[in-house]
Design a protein around this motif. Sequence first.
Motif, PDB file in Angstrom:
ATOM      1  N   VAL B  30       0.860  -1.173   0.000  1.00 20.66           N
ATOM      2  CA  VAL B  30       0.000   0.000   0.000  1.00 20.66           C
ATOM      3  C   VAL B  30       0.899   1.227   0.000  1.00 20.66           C
ATOM      4  O   VAL B  30       1.855   1.300   0.775  1.00 20.66           O
ATOM      5  CB  VAL B  30      -0.935   0.015   1.231  1.00 20.66           C
ATOM      6  N   GLY B  31       0.595   2.161  -0.911  1.00 21.63           N
ATOM      7  CA  GLY B  31       1.441   3.356  -1.024  1.00 21.63           C
ATOM      8  C   GLY B  31       1.004   4.456  -0.092  1.00 21.63           C
ATOM      9  O   GLY B  31      -0.127   4.484   0.387  1.00 21.63           O
ATOM     10  N   LYS B  32       1.918   5.374   0.160  1.00 19.86           N
ATOM     11  CA  LYS B  32       1.633   6.485   1.066  1.00 19.86           C
ATOM     12  C   LYS B  32       0.496   7.343   0.515  1.00 19.86           C
ATOM     13  O   LYS B  32       0.469   7.662  -0.673  1.00 19.86           O
ATOM     14  CB  LYS B  32       2.907   7.327   1.206  1.00 19.86           C
ATOM     15  N   GLY B  33      -0.460   7.678   1.360  1.00 25.13           N
ATOM     16  CA  GLY B  33      -1.561   8.556   0.975  1.00 25.13           C
ATOM     17  C   GLY B  33      -2.688   7.865   0.246  1.00 25.13           C
ATOM     18  O   GLY B  33      -3.689   8.495  -0.114  1.00 25.13           O
ATOM     19  N   GLU B  34      -2.563   6.580  -0.004  1.00 24.03           N
ATOM     20  CA  GLU B  34      -3.610   5.846  -0.721  1.00 24.03           C
ATOM     21  C   GLU B  34      -4.850   5.620   0.150  1.00 24.03           C
ATOM     22  O   GLU B  34      -4.739   5.524   1.375  1.00 24.03           O
ATOM     23  CB  GLU B  34      -3.077   4.464  -1.113  1.00 24.03           C
ATOM     24  N   ILE B  35      -6.008   5.488  -0.527  1.00 22.84           N
ATOM     25  CA  ILE B  35      -7.172   4.917   0.152  1.00 22.84           C
ATOM     26  C   ILE B  35      -7.297   3.512  -0.400  1.00 22.84           C
ATOM     27  O   ILE B  35      -7.590   3.316  -1.573  1.00 22.84           O
ATOM     28  CB  ILE B  35      -8.460   5.716  -0.134  1.00 22.84           C
ATOM     29  N   PHE B  36      -6.980   2.538   0.454  1.00 25.08           N
ATOM     30  CA  PHE B  36      -6.884   1.157   0.005  1.00 25.08           C
ATOM     31  C   PHE B  36      -8.088   0.377   0.520  1.00 25.08           C
ATOM     32  O   PHE B  36      -8.285   0.246   1.728  1.00 25.08           O
ATOM     33  CB  PHE B  36      -5.577   0.548   0.517  1.00 25.08           C
ATOM     34  N   GLY B  37      -8.921  -0.123  -0.403  1.00 24.45           N
ATOM     35  CA  GLY B  37     -10.118  -0.868  -0.007  1.00 24.45           C
ATOM     36  C   GLY B  37      -9.808  -2.347   0.107  1.00 24.45           C
ATOM     37  O   GLY B  37      -9.142  -2.924  -0.753  1.00 24.45           O
ATOM     38  N   PHE B  38     -10.284  -2.945   1.192  1.00 24.12           N
ATOM     39  CA  PHE B  38     -10.014  -4.363   1.446  1.00 24.12           C
ATOM     40  C   PHE B  38     -11.374  -5.047   1.448  1.00 24.12           C
ATOM     41  O   PHE B  38     -12.115  -4.991   2.429  1.00 24.12           O
ATOM     42  CB  PHE B  38      -9.328  -4.459   2.806  1.00 24.12           C
ATOM     43  N   LEU B  39     -11.734  -5.677   0.302  1.00 25.34           N
ATOM     44  CA  LEU B  39     -13.073  -6.236   0.151  1.00 25.34           C
ATOM     45  C   LEU B  39     -13.069  -7.741   0.334  1.00 25.34           C
ATOM     46  O   LEU B  39     -12.039  -8.402   0.162  1.00 25.34           O
ATOM     47  CB  LEU B  39     -13.619  -5.915  -1.238  1.00 25.34           C
ATOM     48  N   GLY B  40     -14.230  -8.270   0.626  1.00 29.51           N
ATOM     49  CA  GLY B  40     -14.348  -9.720   0.737  1.00 29.51           C
ATOM     50  C   GLY B  40     -15.652 -10.062   1.420  1.00 29.51           C
ATOM     51  O   GLY B  40     -16.226  -9.231   2.122  1.00 29.51           O
ATOM     52  N   ALA B  41     -16.088 -11.306   1.208  1.00 27.64           N
ATOM     53  CA  ALA B  41     -17.325 -11.749   1.848  1.00 27.64           C
ATOM     54  C   ALA B  41     -17.074 -11.943   3.342  1.00 27.64           C
ATOM     55  O   ALA B  41     -15.938 -11.895   3.796  1.00 27.64           O
ATOM     56  CB  ALA B  41     -17.787 -13.054   1.214  1.00 27.64           C
ATOM     57  N   ASN B  42     -18.146 -12.162   4.089  1.00 25.59           N
ATOM     58  CA  ASN B  42     -17.982 -12.494   5.507  1.00 25.59           C
ATOM     59  C   ASN B  42     -17.115 -13.743   5.623  1.00 25.59           C
ATOM     60  O   ASN B  42     -17.318 -14.697   4.889  1.00 25.59           O
ATOM     61  CB  ASN B  42     -19.338 -12.800   6.145  1.00 25.59           C
ATOM     62  N   GLY B  43     -16.166 -13.733   6.535  1.00 22.09           N
ATOM     63  CA  GLY B  43     -15.354 -14.924   6.755  1.00 22.09           C
ATOM     64  C   GLY B  43     -14.233 -15.100   5.766  1.00 22.09           C
ATOM     65  O   GLY B  43     -13.538 -16.110   5.773  1.00 22.09           O
ATOM     66  N   ALA B  44     -14.018 -14.108   4.879  1.00 18.37           N
ATOM     67  CA  ALA B  44     -12.945 -14.249   3.890  1.00 18.37           C
ATOM     68  C   ALA B  44     -11.565 -14.047   4.519  1.00 18.37           C
ATOM     69  O   ALA B  44     -10.558 -14.439   3.950  1.00 18.37           O
ATOM     70  CB  ALA B  44     -13.147 -13.255   2.760  1.00 18.37           C
ATOM     71  N   GLY B  45     -11.520 -13.436   5.704  1.00 18.63           N
ATOM     72  CA  GLY B  45     -10.236 -13.250   6.389  1.00 18.63           C
ATOM     73  C   GLY B  45      -9.785 -11.804   6.472  1.00 18.63           C
ATOM     74  O   GLY B  45      -8.647 -11.533   6.839  1.00 18.63           O
ATOM     75  N   LYS B  46     -10.678 -10.865   6.117  1.00 15.26           N
ATOM     76  CA  LYS B  46     -10.298  -9.448   6.119  1.00 15.26           C
ATOM     77  C   LYS B  46      -9.865  -8.962   7.504  1.00 15.26           C
ATOM     78  O   LYS B  46      -8.789  -8.398   7.663  1.00 15.26           O
ATOM     79  CB  LYS B  46     -11.488  -8.570   5.672  1.00 15.26           C
ATOM     80  N   THR B  47     -10.715  -9.223   8.471  1.00 15.54           N
ATOM     81  CA  THR B  47     -10.428  -8.709   9.815  1.00 15.54           C
ATOM     82  C   THR B  47      -9.157  -9.336  10.376  1.00 15.54           C
ATOM     83  O   THR B  47      -8.331  -8.652  10.973  1.00 15.54           O
ATOM     84  CB  THR B  47     -11.625  -8.962  10.749  1.00 15.54           C
ATOM     85  N   THR B  48      -9.006 -10.653  10.157  1.00 12.57           N
ATOM     86  CA  THR B  48      -7.810 -11.335  10.647  1.00 12.57           C
ATOM     87  C   THR B  48      -6.556 -10.717  10.035  1.00 12.57           C
ATOM     88  O   THR B  48      -5.565 -10.474  10.724  1.00 12.57           O
ATOM     89  CB  THR B  48      -7.877 -12.836  10.295  1.00 12.57           C
TER      90      THR B  48
END
Lengths: 368, 248
Positions: B30-48
């Motif tokens: 992820v680059g400096k100043g970016e707005i980086f979206g982290f998408l995925g279904a429930n349970g895909a592992g985003k929060t982890t």
Amino acid sequence: MKLRILKALLRKEVSLMRRNPLIPKMIIGMPLMVMLVLPLVAVLDIKNVNVAVVDNDRSVLSRQIIADIGASEVLKVSAMCNTHTESISIVEEGNADVILTIPPDYSRNIISGIVPVDVEANGVNASKAMLGARYVSESIGLTLRQWLKGQGINTVEYDMSVINIYNPTLNYRNYMIPALMVVLLIIICGFVPALNLVNEKETGTIEAMNVTPVSRMCFVLSKLIPFWIVGIFVVTVGMLIGWVVYGLFPVGNILAIYLATVLFSLVMSGLGVTIANSSSTMLQSIFVMFAFIMIFQLMSGLFTPIRSMPEWAQAITLAIPPRYFIEIMRSLYLKGTPIAELWEQYSALTIFAISFSLIAAVTYRKQS
Amino acid sequence: MKDNEKVISVKNLTKKFGSFTAVDHISFDVGKGEIFGFLGANGAGKTTAMRMLCGLSLPSSGEGRVAGYDIIRQPEEIKRHIGYMSQKFSLYENLRVNENIRLFSIIYGMSDSSMKEASEKLYKDLRMEDMSKTLVKDLPVGWKQKLAFAVATIHRPEIVFLDEPTGGVDPLTRRRFWELIYKASSEGMTIFVTTHYLDEAEYCNRVSIMVDGRISALDSPEALKERFQVSSMDDVFRIVAKDALRVD
């Protein structure tokens, strides 16, 4: 800088505790309830021993023995029986605890030598049986000595008198009041920090803390230190009630009591936080805490003297922190022992306090 | 992307819980100043995955750097340079607004003067001037979320991690929340945000889509739409996530 963070965390703990709907009531209500009610109901003094008498002698001496038993503060002649069988059925009905059987021709034979009387006690209530039998034989001994003296036989060599020092009236209440304060501290300073920390886990606020650079020691100290104040408050309420309601004021140094209180609060809150660290729900932490509290109450000499436990159990009590606090409290309250003579107990408590706080800090994990 | 522009750099990051692999060898920058979206279904592992980046969870294997610090060896250093807003609202409900702000400012080592300045700006930005003495639990949900974001960024972190920040609020409040995100971004903060709302994905500079613990797609929203020949991120997500095994 660290101190500033600790101060901010302490401030947060105090605000949260104050605004909690239950905790302030518990901290004030529990000591009041326990100190006002329990000393009156938790009575172990054996005072009303009922005696069934089978008098086969029917002499002046036997009548004197019975009269003296009846005149005693702790004994009561509840039945006069003609046969031993009759007296047994009275015990079975629950109307007598001890049977005294005086053999035929007792007063005639006693002059020529020692003749036993039979004292039987209902062992279902072991402590009542033991003490009741002792009271009866003491009373008979006294009557006999006076009677033999009247007959011109000197029995001065058998004479003895027992005086209880420190708790002159052998009042179980005086023995229990300092111990009840220990119970209060065990419960309040053990449960409240545990529930407090698990609550942060359940509501998720702990996550907000874990993602900050706050140090583990700082965070855990903010969970322990408020209980110094809570502990001192609880003991103060306890001492005031003990003094105003029961007329019992500590003979020893009050500052020494407070010092022990602070150390013990640290031990209990450290244990509470440690348990909370490894529990993910309130129920879990309550269950584990209960196990500890039960062992603490039964093994610390609170209700049963440590010296009458089997040796292996006595060895275990060395690892039970409230044991030392109870010894300190009873010594200071009833004997007024100088603090220097209790150095072993104070050092043990200090070691426990430091190690429990450290364990609480080490088992607290910011990263899973 | 040049190395000195990367504020987050992850290689083969993996987290296993027993035999279950929640996050499976993910790599991205992820680059400096970016707005980086982290998408995925429930349970895909985003929060982890996000929790590993924030130093809340220790990776099973792999490596990564956040704000210049190693996620395995220097998690506490990372925590000084990031802000984090969890999925579950996690300010102290029984503290007042100003008490929460004060607590977190002091923990982040802010001086009294910078704390005063930051909180005045916060009240003004959120139009909460007359709410500083309100208990947080008495605030409406939308306000709570705005406040949580403001507290997470009170110390001007380099990166702010937002875990489903707009869950359960109405479209208008979501819109306002994204205005706050843009504002923070324009001030130079890097934003790392997970979301379910695919319209929000359009607001990001780049998005990654996680499926069953892996990153299945990573590019700007425009490039992804072009690659899959569709007109919305919603359709992109349908195509990428259609083979997902871990679904509720």
